[in-house]
Motif scaffolding. Structure first.
Motif, mmCIF file in Angstrom:
data_model
loop_
_atom_site.group_PDB
_atom_site.id
_atom_site.type_symbol
_atom_site.label_atom_id
_atom_site.label_comp_id
_atom_site.label_asym_id
_atom_site.label_seq_id
_atom_site.Cartn_x
_atom_site.Cartn_y
_atom_site.Cartn_z
ATOM 1 N N ARG A 179 0.835 -1.204 0.000
ATOM 2 C CA ARG A 179 0.000 0.000 0.000
ATOM 3 C C ARG A 179 0.871 1.256 0.000
ATOM 4 N NH1 ARG A 179 -4.679 -1.409 4.542
ATOM 5 N NH2 ARG A 179 -5.689 -3.129 3.393
ATOM 6 N N LEU A 180 1.962 1.214 0.777
ATOM 7 C CA LEU A 180 2.870 2.365 0.833
ATOM 8 C C LEU A 180 3.503 2.612 -0.536
ATOM 9 C CD1 LEU A 180 4.269 4.482 2.665
ATOM 10 C CD2 LEU A 180 6.074 2.788 3.057
ATOM 11 N N ARG A 181 3.781 1.533 -1.268
ATOM 12 C CA ARG A 181 4.383 1.663 -2.593
ATOM 13 C C ARG A 181 3.495 2.481 -3.533
ATOM 14 N NH1 ARG A 181 2.983 -0.938 -6.985
ATOM 15 N NH2 ARG A 181 1.726 -2.401 -5.777
ATOM 16 N N VAL A 182 2.197 2.324 -3.398
ATOM 17 C CA VAL A 182 1.266 3.059 -4.264
ATOM 18 C C VAL A 182 1.336 4.556 -3.978
ATOM 19 C CG1 VAL A 182 -1.167 3.370 -4.856
ATOM 20 C CG2 VAL A 182 -0.258 1.067 -4.436
ATOM 21 N N ASP A 183 1.507 4.923 -2.705
ATOM 22 C CA ASP A 183 1.496 6.336 -2.322
ATOM 23 C C ASP A 183 2.881 6.983 -2.385
ATOM 24 O OD1 ASP A 183 -1.228 6.194 -1.791
ATOM 25 O OD2 ASP A 183 -0.894 5.525 0.276
ATOM 26 N N THR A 184 3.941 6.166 -2.456
ATOM 27 C CA THR A 184 5.304 6.727 -2.545
ATOM 28 C C THR A 184 5.940 6.239 -3.842
ATOM 29 O OG1 THR A 184 6.165 4.873 -1.208
ATOM 30 C CG2 THR A 184 5.556 6.895 -0.039
ATOM 31 N N ASP A 185 6.927 5.366 -3.737
ATOM 32 C CA ASP A 185 7.524 4.740 -4.922
ATOM 33 C C ASP A 185 8.090 3.385 -4.534
ATOM 34 O OD1 ASP A 185 10.521 5.005 -4.269
ATOM 35 O OD2 ASP A 185 9.846 7.087 -4.134
ATOM 36 N N VAL A 186 8.412 2.588 -5.532
ATOM 37 C CA VAL A 186 8.850 1.215 -5.315
ATOM 38 C C VAL A 186 10.127 1.162 -4.490
ATOM 39 C CG1 VAL A 186 9.651 -0.884 -6.459
ATOM 40 C CG2 VAL A 186 7.739 0.389 -7.421
ATOM 41 N N PHE A 187 11.103 1.983 -4.827
ATOM 42 C CA PHE A 187 12.395 1.949 -4.137
ATOM 43 C C PHE A 187 12.237 2.262 -2.652
ATOM 44 C CE2 PHE A 187 16.200 4.086 -2.548
ATOM 45 C CZ PHE A 187 17.165 3.126 -2.815
ATOM 46 N N PHE A 188 11.495 3.303 -2.343
ATOM 47 C CA PHE A 188 11.345 3.727 -0.948
ATOM 48 C C PHE A 188 10.609 2.669 -0.131
ATOM 49 C CE2 PHE A 188 8.957 5.806 2.454
ATOM 50 C CZ PHE A 188 9.973 6.487 3.113
ATOM 51 N N ALA A 189 9.495 2.170 -0.645
ATOM 52 C CA ALA A 189 8.672 1.231 0.120
ATOM 53 C C ALA A 189 9.400 -0.082 0.377
ATOM 54 C CB ALA A 189 7.362 0.974 -0.623
ATOM 55 N N TYR A 190 9.988 -0.643 -0.664
ATOM 56 C CA TYR A 190 10.601 -1.954 -0.494
ATOM 57 C C TYR A 190 11.981 -1.870 0.152
ATOM 58 C CZ TYR A 190 6.721 -3.754 -3.171
ATOM 59 O OH TYR A 190 5.451 -4.090 -3.586
ATOM 60 N N SER A 191 12.638 -0.750 0.063
ATOM 61 C CA SER A 191 13.881 -0.559 0.831
ATOM 62 C C SER A 191 13.566 -0.534 2.317
ATOM 63 C CB SER A 191 14.579 0.746 0.424
ATOM 64 O OG SER A 191 15.010 0.690 -0.909
ATOM 65 N N LEU A 192 12.467 0.138 2.667
ATOM 66 C CA LEU A 192 12.022 0.137 4.059
ATOM 67 C C LEU A 192 11.709 -1.288 4.507
ATOM 68 C CD1 LEU A 192 11.074 1.628 6.634
ATOM 69 C CD2 LEU A 192 8.813 1.815 5.551
ATOM 70 N N GLY A 193 11.055 -2.063 3.623
ATOM 71 C CA GLY A 193 10.741 -3.448 3.953
ATOM 72 C C GLY A 193 11.981 -4.276 4.200
ATOM 73 N N LEU A 194 13.002 -4.102 3.378
ATOM 74 C CA LEU A 194 14.258 -4.836 3.565
ATOM 75 C C LEU A 194 14.874 -4.536 4.921
ATOM 76 C CD1 LEU A 194 15.956 -4.475 0.047
ATOM 77 C CD2 LEU A 194 14.967 -6.544 1.043
ATOM 78 N N VAL A 195 14.863 -3.267 5.284
ATOM 79 C CA VAL A 195 15.464 -2.867 6.560
ATOM 80 C C VAL A 195 14.698 -3.473 7.737
ATOM 81 C CG1 VAL A 195 15.935 -0.905 8.076
ATOM 82 C CG2 VAL A 195 16.474 -0.746 5.644
ATOM 83 N N VAL A 196 13.372 -3.404 7.687
ATOM 84 C CA VAL A 196 12.560 -3.910 8.799
ATOM 85 C C VAL A 196 12.723 -5.413 8.951
ATOM 86 C CG1 VAL A 196 10.217 -4.201 9.688
ATOM 87 C CG2 VAL A 196 10.889 -2.038 8.639
ATOM 88 N N TYR A 197 12.653 -6.146 7.842
ATOM 89 C CA TYR A 197 12.810 -7.596 7.915
ATOM 90 C C TYR A 197 14.218 -7.974 8.383
ATOM 91 C CZ TYR A 197 8.331 -9.007 5.905
ATOM 92 O OH TYR A 197 6.997 -9.247 5.700
ATOM 93 N N PHE A 198 15.216 -7.203 7.964
ATOM 94 C CA PHE A 198 16.592 -7.477 8.401
ATOM 95 C C PHE A 198 16.735 -7.274 9.909
ATOM 96 C CE2 PHE A 198 20.886 -5.884 9.363
ATOM 97 C CZ PHE A 198 21.624 -7.010 9.010
ATOM 98 N N ILE A 199 16.108 -6.223 10.434
ATOM 99 C CA ILE A 199 16.165 -5.970 11.876
ATOM 100 C C ILE A 199 15.486 -7.102 12.641
ATOM 101 C CG2 ILE A 199 15.348 -4.456 13.732
ATOM 102 C CD1 ILE A 199 15.739 -2.105 11.798
ATOM 103 N N LEU A 200 14.319 -7.531 12.175
ATOM 104 C CA LEU A 200 13.613 -8.634 12.831
ATOM 105 C C LEU A 200 14.449 -9.914 12.797
ATOM 106 C CD1 LEU A 200 9.964 -8.138 11.507
ATOM 107 C CD2 LEU A 200 10.830 -7.615 13.795
ATOM 108 N N ALA A 201 15.045 -10.209 11.632
ATOM 109 C CA ALA A 201 15.872 -11.412 11.512
ATOM 110 C C ALA A 201 17.092 -11.340 12.421
ATOM 111 C CB ALA A 201 16.303 -11.604 10.057
ATOM 112 N N SER A 202 17.672 -10.168 12.565
ATOM 113 C CA SER A 202 18.848 -10.001 13.428
ATOM 114 C C SER A 202 18.489 -10.233 14.895
ATOM 115 C CB SER A 202 19.440 -8.599 13.252
ATOM 116 O OG SER A 202 19.879 -8.398 11.920
ATOM 117 N N ILE A 203 17.319 -9.764 15.295
ATOM 118 C CA ILE A 203 16.870 -9.980 16.671
ATOM 119 C C ILE A 203 16.664 -11.462 16.938
ATOM 120 C CG2 ILE A 203 14.979 -9.577 18.300
ATOM 121 C CD1 ILE A 203 14.605 -6.828 16.981
#
Length: 240
Positions: A179-203
């Motif tokens: 949903r965020l990708r629709v309101d922003t852009d592909v790079f921003f939304a999925y880069s945020l997703g990569l960071v969040v999933y990486f943080i969760l995996a690190s924990i």
């Protein structure tokens, strides 16, 4: 960039809700997967060929079929006659993840138990331990230390596997990122997703590494950090 950040700020409550759903799916799926892994892993070692065969069929079935198809079956097929079993979407996600990754975990449990040195098995026999005492007091604690690294990998895979549950109408983190990708852009939304999933995996990885260190310490194969630091302090004092 400023517009993207403003949009993110407005969407943040929904993204946090999606993150919470992802965490619920991960924790619930991991707990169910662990129970299934231990149960099937032990059954796969039974002398009774019917129990052993049942475990092998279940393990190979859930390892050999797609997680997405399993989720679709649980969500779309179970409510149909004659089964008429309708589960909440989040519960479907937890059950699907638990069954799929539990099957993989069962092989980890079975292999780790088989890796315990034969001398340990012989020692329990010499001590006249029952089958249950042998497993839970001697064999499983040693196998537990062996299986944690592989279970760690499966746990992280399970976390990433939660990204497909939005296909059964669950609004998780991935759905909110779409949903965020629709309101922003592909790079921003999925880069945020990569960071969040990486943080969760690190924990999760850090928590599992802590469990591994504790399991090895209980077996006398390692020392806690505070113990390892003691000799260094003594050496410094001696040099003074």
């Amino acid at each position: 960039m400023t517009e993207n950040l403003d949009t993110l700020g407005r969407a943040l409550p929904q993204i946090l809700d999606g993150l919470l759903i992802t965490i619920e799916l991960t924790v619930g799926g991991a707990l169910l997967a662990f129970l299934i892994a231990v149960g099937l892993g032990l059954l796969a070692r039974f002398d009774n060929r019917w129990l052993r065969g049942f475990a092998r069929v279940v393990i190979e079935f859930f390892r050999g079929t797609s997680l997405v198809v399993q989720l679709f079956f649980l969500f779309f097929v179970l409510p149909l006659p004659p089964l008429n079993i309708e589960l909440p979407p989040v519960l479907v996600g937890i059950v699907g993840l638990g069954l799929n990754y539990g099957a993989y975990g069962a092989e980890v449990v079975r292999g780790s138990i088989n890796s315990v040195p034969r001398g340990q098995w012989e020692a329990t026999t010499a001590l006249s331990m029952s089958r249950t005492q042998r497993m839970w007091r001697v064999i499983f604690p040693q196998a537990w230390a062996l299986m944690i690294p592989s279970l760690n990998n499966l746990l992280i895979q399970l976390l990433k596997g939660t990204a497909v549950v939005y296909l059964i109408t669950i609004v998780d983190l991935t759905a909110e990122l779409n949903r965020l990708r629709v309101d922003t852009d592909v790079f921003f939304a999925y880069s945020l997703g990569l960071v969040v999933y990486f943080i969760l995996a690190s924990i999760l990885a850090a928590a599992m590494n802590g469990l591994e260190a504790r399991a090895k310490h209980r077996l006398g194969r390692g020392k806690p950090k505070r113990v390892l630091a003691a000799p260094a302090a003594e050496t410094k004092g001696a040099g003074a």
